[in-house]
Design a protein around this motif. Structure first.
Motif, PDB file in Angstrom:
ATOM      1  N   ALA A   1       0.838  -1.200   0.000  1.00 33.50           N
ATOM      2  CA  ALA A   1       0.000   0.000   0.000  1.00 33.50           C
ATOM      3  C   ALA A   1       0.874   1.252   0.000  1.00 33.50           C
ATOM      4  CB  ALA A   1      -0.901  -0.005   1.226  1.00 33.50           C
ATOM      5  N   ASP A   2       0.278   2.355  -0.295  1.00 31.96           N
ATOM      6  CA  ASP A   2       0.984   3.647  -0.324  1.00 31.96           C
ATOM      7  C   ASP A   2       1.522   3.970   1.062  1.00 31.96           C
ATOM      8  OD1 ASP A   2       1.817   6.170  -0.817  1.00 31.96           O
ATOM      9  OD2 ASP A   2      -0.215   7.044  -0.702  1.00 31.96           O
ATOM     10  N   LEU A   3       2.825   4.361   1.152  1.00 28.50           N
ATOM     11  CA  LEU A   3       3.430   4.614   2.460  1.00 28.50           C
ATOM     12  C   LEU A   3       3.533   6.111   2.766  1.00 28.50           C
ATOM     13  CD1 LEU A   3       6.246   1.901   2.542  1.00 28.50           C
ATOM     14  CD2 LEU A   3       4.109   1.921   3.836  1.00 28.50           C
ATOM     15  N   SER A   4       2.734   6.927   2.089  1.00 30.25           N
ATOM     16  CA  SER A   4       2.818   8.370   2.341  1.00 30.25           C
ATOM     17  C   SER A   4       2.409   8.713   3.780  1.00 30.25           C
ATOM     18  CB  SER A   4       1.916   9.113   1.348  1.00 30.25           C
ATOM     19  OG  SER A   4       0.591   8.632   1.481  1.00 30.25           O
ATOM     20  N   TRP A   5       1.585   7.886   4.387  1.00 26.16           N
ATOM     21  CA  TRP A   5       1.178   8.129   5.786  1.00 26.16           C
ATOM     22  C   TRP A   5       2.393   8.148   6.711  1.00 26.16           C
ATOM     23  CZ3 TRP A   5       2.408   4.210   9.203  1.00 26.16           C
ATOM     24  CH2 TRP A   5       2.672   2.950   8.650  1.00 26.16           C
ATOM     25  N   LEU A   6       3.433   7.354   6.340  1.00 28.63           N
ATOM     26  CA  LEU A   6       4.639   7.270   7.158  1.00 28.63           C
ATOM     27  C   LEU A   6       5.398   8.599   7.093  1.00 28.63           C
ATOM     28  CD1 LEU A   6       6.024   5.149   8.908  1.00 28.63           C
ATOM     29  CD2 LEU A   6       7.300   4.402   6.907  1.00 28.63           C
ATOM     30  N   THR A   7       5.419   9.186   5.903  1.00 30.45           N
ATOM     31  CA  THR A   7       6.068  10.488   5.743  1.00 30.45           C
ATOM     32  C   THR A   7       5.333  11.548   6.560  1.00 30.45           C
ATOM     33  OG1 THR A   7       6.466   9.751   3.483  1.00 30.45           O
ATOM     34  CG2 THR A   7       6.991  12.040   3.976  1.00 30.45           C
ATOM     35  N   LEU A   8       4.011  11.484   6.501  1.00 29.94           N
ATOM     36  CA  LEU A   8       3.198  12.453   7.269  1.00 29.94           C
ATOM     37  C   LEU A   8       3.479  12.325   8.775  1.00 29.94           C
ATOM     38  CD1 LEU A   8      -0.247  12.226   5.434  1.00 29.94           C
ATOM     39  CD2 LEU A   8       1.307  14.179   5.505  1.00 29.94           C
ATOM     40  N   LEU A   9       3.605  11.093   9.217  1.00 26.06           N
ATOM     41  CA  LEU A   9       3.896  10.864  10.639  1.00 26.06           C
ATOM     42  C   LEU A   9       5.262  11.446  11.007  1.00 26.06           C
ATOM     43  CD1 LEU A   9       2.747   7.172  11.364  1.00 26.06           C
ATOM     44  CD2 LEU A   9       1.658   9.270  12.118  1.00 26.06           C
ATOM     45  N   SER A  10       6.242  11.243  10.130  1.00 25.74           N
ATOM     46  CA  SER A  10       7.601  11.760  10.377  1.00 25.74           C
ATOM     47  C   SER A  10       7.577  13.272  10.502  1.00 25.74           C
ATOM     48  CB  SER A  10       8.552  11.375   9.253  1.00 25.74           C
ATOM     49  OG  SER A  10       8.582  10.000   9.100  1.00 25.74           O
ATOM     50  N   GLU A  11       6.864  13.881   9.609  1.00 24.14           N
ATOM     51  CA  GLU A  11       6.812  15.354   9.608  1.00 24.14           C
ATOM     52  C   GLU A  11       6.150  15.866  10.884  1.00 24.14           C
ATOM     53  OE1 GLU A  11       6.558  15.671   4.746  1.00 24.14           O
ATOM     54  OE2 GLU A  11       4.805  16.209   5.953  1.00 24.14           O
ATOM     55  N   ALA A  12       5.105  15.169  11.299  1.00 27.63           N
ATOM     56  CA  ALA A  12       4.417  15.587  12.530  1.00 27.63           C
ATOM     57  C   ALA A  12       5.353  15.457  13.727  1.00 27.63           C
ATOM     58  CB  ALA A  12       3.168  14.739  12.743  1.00 27.63           C
ATOM     59  N   LEU A  13       6.082  14.385  13.745  1.00 34.04           N
ATOM     60  CA  LEU A  13       6.959  14.123  14.900  1.00 34.04           C
ATOM     61  C   LEU A  13       8.129  15.100  14.946  1.00 34.04           C
ATOM     62  CD1 LEU A  13       7.154  12.176  17.267  1.00 34.04           C
ATOM     63  CD2 LEU A  13       8.486  10.628  15.857  1.00 34.04           C
TER      64      LEU A  13
ATOM     65  N   GLU B   1       8.058  18.056  14.493  1.00 30.85           N
ATOM     66  CA  GLU B   1       7.615  19.304  15.153  1.00 30.85           C
ATOM     67  C   GLU B   1       7.934  19.317  16.643  1.00 30.85           C
ATOM     68  OE1 GLU B   1       3.532  20.295  14.362  1.00 30.85           O
ATOM     69  OE2 GLU B   1       3.745  19.751  12.238  1.00 30.85           O
ATOM     70  N   THR B   2       8.194  18.155  17.205  1.00 35.26           N
ATOM     71  CA  THR B   2       8.529  18.108  18.638  1.00 35.26           C
ATOM     72  C   THR B   2      10.018  18.382  18.869  1.00 35.26           C
ATOM     73  OG1 THR B   2       8.946  15.738  18.516  1.00 35.26           O
ATOM     74  CG2 THR B   2       6.713  16.407  19.140  1.00 35.26           C
ATOM     75  N   GLY B   3      10.770  18.621  17.787  1.00 38.01           N
ATOM     76  CA  GLY B   3      12.193  18.946  17.927  1.00 38.01           C
ATOM     77  C   GLY B   3      13.098  17.739  17.830  1.00 38.01           C
ATOM     78  N   LEU B   4      12.562  16.606  17.474  1.00 33.91           N
ATOM     79  CA  LEU B   4      13.372  15.392  17.374  1.00 33.91           C
ATOM     80  C   LEU B   4      13.829  15.190  15.930  1.00 33.91           C
ATOM     81  CD1 LEU B   4      10.991  13.144  19.444  1.00 33.91           C
ATOM     82  CD2 LEU B   4      13.356  13.607  20.091  1.00 33.91           C
ATOM     83  N   THR B   5      14.979  14.515  15.780  1.00 35.11           N
ATOM     84  CA  THR B   5      15.404  14.132  14.436  1.00 35.11           C
ATOM     85  C   THR B   5      14.665  12.839  14.101  1.00 35.11           C
ATOM     86  OG1 THR B   5      17.569  14.991  14.969  1.00 35.11           O
ATOM     87  CG2 THR B   5      17.428  13.557  13.021  1.00 35.11           C
ATOM     88  N   VAL B   6      13.968  12.838  12.982  1.00 36.80           N
ATOM     89  CA  VAL B   6      13.121  11.677  12.676  1.00 36.80           C
ATOM     90  C   VAL B   6      13.489  11.093  11.317  1.00 36.80           C
ATOM     91  CG1 VAL B   6      10.750  10.834  12.433  1.00 36.80           C
ATOM     92  CG2 VAL B   6      11.241  12.755  13.976  1.00 36.80           C
ATOM     93  N   GLU B   7      13.558   9.804  11.261  1.00 34.10           N
ATOM     94  CA  GLU B   7      13.684   9.126   9.971  1.00 34.10           C
ATOM     95  C   GLU B   7      12.637   8.002   9.932  1.00 34.10           C
ATOM     96  OE1 GLU B   7      17.231   6.816   9.289  1.00 34.10           O
ATOM     97  OE2 GLU B   7      17.531   6.498  11.435  1.00 34.10           O
ATOM     98  N   ALA B   8      12.261   7.609   8.725  1.00 34.73           N
ATOM     99  CA  ALA B   8      11.271   6.546   8.576  1.00 34.73           C
ATOM    100  C   ALA B   8      11.881   5.410   7.778  1.00 34.73           C
ATOM    101  CB  ALA B   8      10.028   7.071   7.885  1.00 34.73           C
ATOM    102  N   LYS B   9      11.675   4.222   8.224  1.00 34.86           N
ATOM    103  CA  LYS B   9      12.218   3.053   7.523  1.00 34.86           C
ATOM    104  C   LYS B   9      11.159   1.967   7.451  1.00 34.86           C
ATOM    105  CE  LYS B   9      17.114   3.579   8.406  1.00 34.86           C
ATOM    106  NZ  LYS B   9      18.327   2.958   8.904  1.00 34.86           N
TER     107      LYS B   9
END
Lengths: 497, 276
Positions: free
Chosen positions: B48-60, B62-70
């Protein structure tokens, strides 16, 4: 002050209260007592007879497992301690504990009754029935009773000699109850031990009184009325109470030793005057069959045919041994200080058992020889009155009157020494494990033992004795299962090389 | 401890919920987060489309953390455990009572498998500490840490992890069996008290308050009882290989994780099947 007394004597007051209530109930309403005990007994047998079989087999496996494990080298005492008694003296005392009224009572009659009334899948009075009768006599009196005693005595010996606690069953519960052994929970455990001891010993005393009475009737034509049996109990009570109160320990010990000598002489006489090779053949083949079938025998309740037979005999015996176990266990523990677990278990499981096998082979084998080979009608006598079988059997030997008189004397002395020891053990159990027992407690327990035996004899005779043994043993069987667990916990804390 | 944390996520995760988690992790010292999603073979959502994972990363972020998605493939718990180990994560964060896939409800708990398989510490977030709803980070001084220790040599390896909760109230607990007689029991109690005091002394510089206690009984039951009594926020404990006989009941750690309202910080110890 009263509060302190009640707290200190809680086990004595509670257990004496229960026993006195039982006696009062039996005197006032014997019919109700009979109905009540029969109902409890039926409930136990209907639902839990299998538990007796599986528990006793577990006790045997557990005891052997301990002896052969690395814990076998642990001493029942401190590491540097030497055994209190020499090996032969110790073994002789084990004989004394193992031999009792029961051996004389059932030695002839049990094989004969099994021979005449086997389970339905065996033909009555057949050679198969004879082999079955001997095998089951060995089984009921063999290694299993001693495994039951071993669990109790090993637990008491370990926790009192190695862990420095009072010689009470409740002491063995420390790993699970902690300080609560000094509270109601611990006292309840000791009350259950007293309860089992009173009814187990009273059952044996009842058997003894019945057989002494039968012997006297057989020899001297005494009336067979129940009042005579009660009179025998009263006279024997006076004798053992005098012994217990006056503390004539040395006299009792001499009497005990004389009794063992007389019992052994009786055994050798019957062996020598009877068909000796036949007896040895019975011993050898029965021993082989017993060893070969021990697991099947241990767990066999004959659910498809012979279920009632198994309940009436095997379950009764297991219950009887369990009800004797606090008494014998305490005695065996006391004489075994300084022994290793391996030495203790292997000796206790084998030496008295072998002696018992010889006893049954001689008395039972000879009785079956008379029945099968010489046309004697002993089985019918045993079937009608089990307490008479021994004397009817001795009739077939030279000096029958003398042999019967010796048997009666041995029975009386066993009665006195057993009741005397039971009185002291009950006193000790209800005095915080102390060996110094106040006289009033000895009087109360001595009278209670005899009163319970009389009550049971009056309410229903032999059947009542058996019913009460099974009923009283049930809660203590559960206590014994916990004893295995606490013993395992205690041993697991040991640093074993 | 949580500097580099792996957070397993599944389709359907809400960004606002993940931001609360991010704030909690920040308060525990996290600076980098990896959102990790596993495509299970045969899953309905596979491919399925994994764009939701990118959206989650971007939201996170915002809390000041370095985020990556794998993303990974295979058995969910095994893939997460393997990724955490191979990519050098300090720990795995899991929010309890959440289903990542419909399959997990049918096939058993991914959390349970992960607790068993992970070679890095696992933080299972349960009812306590509550996720702050106002956007603020939780205050460490409000945290109550229950440190359940075996007091053996291997449990010393847990101390650095316990110290990461510096500033909180630390309650030390040792659960043991009763000794076979009163004298041995007293000796054992005193010896355990001595050891607990020694551990407490080591921890005292790091914590506002250190208390200690020893109890007798079933370890899992006692840990859960004390955790409820003191209303602990986090229970710190080591995980060893379960004994064979504990298998039907579940091992201690598993029973605590299942029954606790407090979060669990489970550290694999030497002797544990997968501990590195």
């Amino acid at each position: 002050m009263l509060r302190e007394y009640l707290r200190r004597e809680a086990v004595f007051l509670l257990s004496a209260g229960i026993v006195l209530f039982f006696i009062g109930f039996g005197v006032a309403r014997p019919d109700l007592l009979d109905a009540a005990s029969s109902a409890v007994h039926s409930a136990i047998l209907d639902h839990c007879s299998w538990l007796y079989l599986i528990s006793v087999f577990f006790f045997l496996a557990f005891a052997l497992g301990l002896a052969l494990s690395r814990y076998g080298t642990i001493k029942l005492g401190y590491d540097a301690e030497k055994p209190q008694y020499g090996f032969f003296g110790w073994v002789a005392m084990l004989f004394a504990a193992g031999m009792g009224i029961g051996l004389l009572f059932w030695g002839v009659s049990e094989p004969l009754v099994h021979f005449l009334q086997p389970p339905p899948f065996i033909n009555t009075a057949s050679p198969d029935a004879a082999a079955f009768a001997m095998r089951y006599s060995f089984f009921h009196w063999g290694i299993h009773p001693w495994a039951i005693y071993t669990i109790v005595s090993l637990s008491i010996a370990y926790f009192s000699f190695r862990r420095g606690m009072p010689a009470l069953i409740s002491s063995c519960f420390y790993p699970v109850l902690g300080e609560r052994i000094y509270g109601p929970a611990g006292k309840m455990v000791d009350v259950l031990a007293v309860f089992a001891t009173v009814f187990g010993t009273a059952t044996s005393l009842g058997f003894g009184a019945l057989q002494i009475h039968s012997g006297l009737t057989h020899l001297y034509g005494l009336s067979s009325a129940i009042s005579v049996t009660i009179g025998i109990v009263v006279v024997a009570t006076a004798l053992f109470m005098a012994s217990a109160i006056l503390g004539v320990e040395k006299g009792v010990q001499v009497l005990s030793k004389l009794n063992i000598v007389l019992a052994t002489a009786l055994l050798l006489t019957v062996l020598g005057l009877g068909s000796t090779p036949y007896v040895f053949n019975v011993f050898t083949s029965t021993f082989g069959g017993y060893v070969n079938n021990i697991i099947d025998l241990s767990l066999q309740s004959y659910p498809f045919a012979g279920f009632d037979w198994s309940r009436e005999w095997t379950v009764f015996y297991w219950a009887w041994w369990i009800s004797w176990s606090p008494f014998v266990g305490l005695f065996v523990a006391r004489i075994s200080r300084g022994r290793t677990i391996r030495e203790f278990v292997l000796t206790v499981l084998t030496v008295p058992t072998l002696f018992t096998f010889v006893w049954f082979a001689v008395f039972g084998g000879s009785a079956l020889h008379l029945e099968l080979e010489e046309g004697a009608d002993l089985a019918a006598v045993a079937g009608a009155d089990v307490s008479l079988a021994l004397f009817a059997f001795l009739e077939h030997y030279p000096f029958a009157g003398l042999l019967s008189a010796v048997a009666i004397f041995v029975l009386i002395v066993f009665f006195i020494t057993s009741a005397d020891s039971a009185t002291v053990v009950l006193g000790s159990l209800t005095s915080g494990g102390s060996l110094i027992v106040p006289t009033y407690k000895k009087v109360i327990w001595g009278l209670s033992l005899s009163a319970v035996a009389i009550t049971l004899l009056v309410t229903g005779g032999l059947a009542s004795l058996q019913v009460m043994a099974i009923t009283a043993a049930f809660p203590f069987m559960l206590v014994m299962i916990v004893l295995c667990y606490t013993l395992a916990i205690g041993l697991s804390e040991e640093k074993v090389q | 401890m949580f500097e580099k944390t792996l957070v397993p996520v599944a389709y359907g995760e809400r960004p606002e919920e993940l931001m609360k988690i991010g704030r909690v992790l920040r308060s525990l010292g996290a600076s980098a987060i990896c959102l990790y999603h596993v495509n299970e073979p045969g899953s309905f959502f596979r491919g399925a489309d994994l764009s939701w994972l990118t959206l989650l990363s971007e939201a996170l972020e915002e809390t000041g953390l370095t985020v990556e998605a794998k993303t990974g493939n295979g058995h969910i718990a095994s893939a997460i455990a393997e990724a955490a180990l191979l990519e050098g994560f300090d720990g795995i964060y899991m929010k309890a009572k959440r289903r990542w896939h419909i399959e997990t409800m049918l096939l058993g708990s991914v959390s349970r498998d992960l607790l068993r398989l992970a070679d890095v510490p696992v933080f299972v977030h349960k009812v306590r500490p509550r996720l702050p709803g106002d956007g603020a980070e939780p205050d460490r001084r409000d945290l109550k840490i229950l440190y359940a220790t075996d007091l053996d040599e291997t449990s010393n390896r847990l101390l650095p992890y316990v110290m990461e909760f510096a500033g909180a109230w630390c309650h030390l607990l040792h659960v043991r069996g009763r000794m076979a007689d009163p004298l041995a029991e007293r000796v054992r109690r005193e010896a355990v008290d001595g050891k607990l005091h020694a551990v407490a002394e080591e921890l005292r510089p790091y914590f506002e308050r250190v208390t200690l206690e020893q109890r007798i009984g079933d370890p899992a039951g006692q840990v859960l009882y004390v955790s409820d009594q003191i209303e602990a926020d986090v229970v710190v404990l080591g995980r060893k290989s379960p004994a064979f006989l504990s298998a039907p009941m579940g091992d201690t750690a598993e029973r605590i994780v299942t029954g606790s309202s407090a979060s669990i910080f489970l550290v694999p110890q030497p002797g544990s099947r997968n501990a590195s």
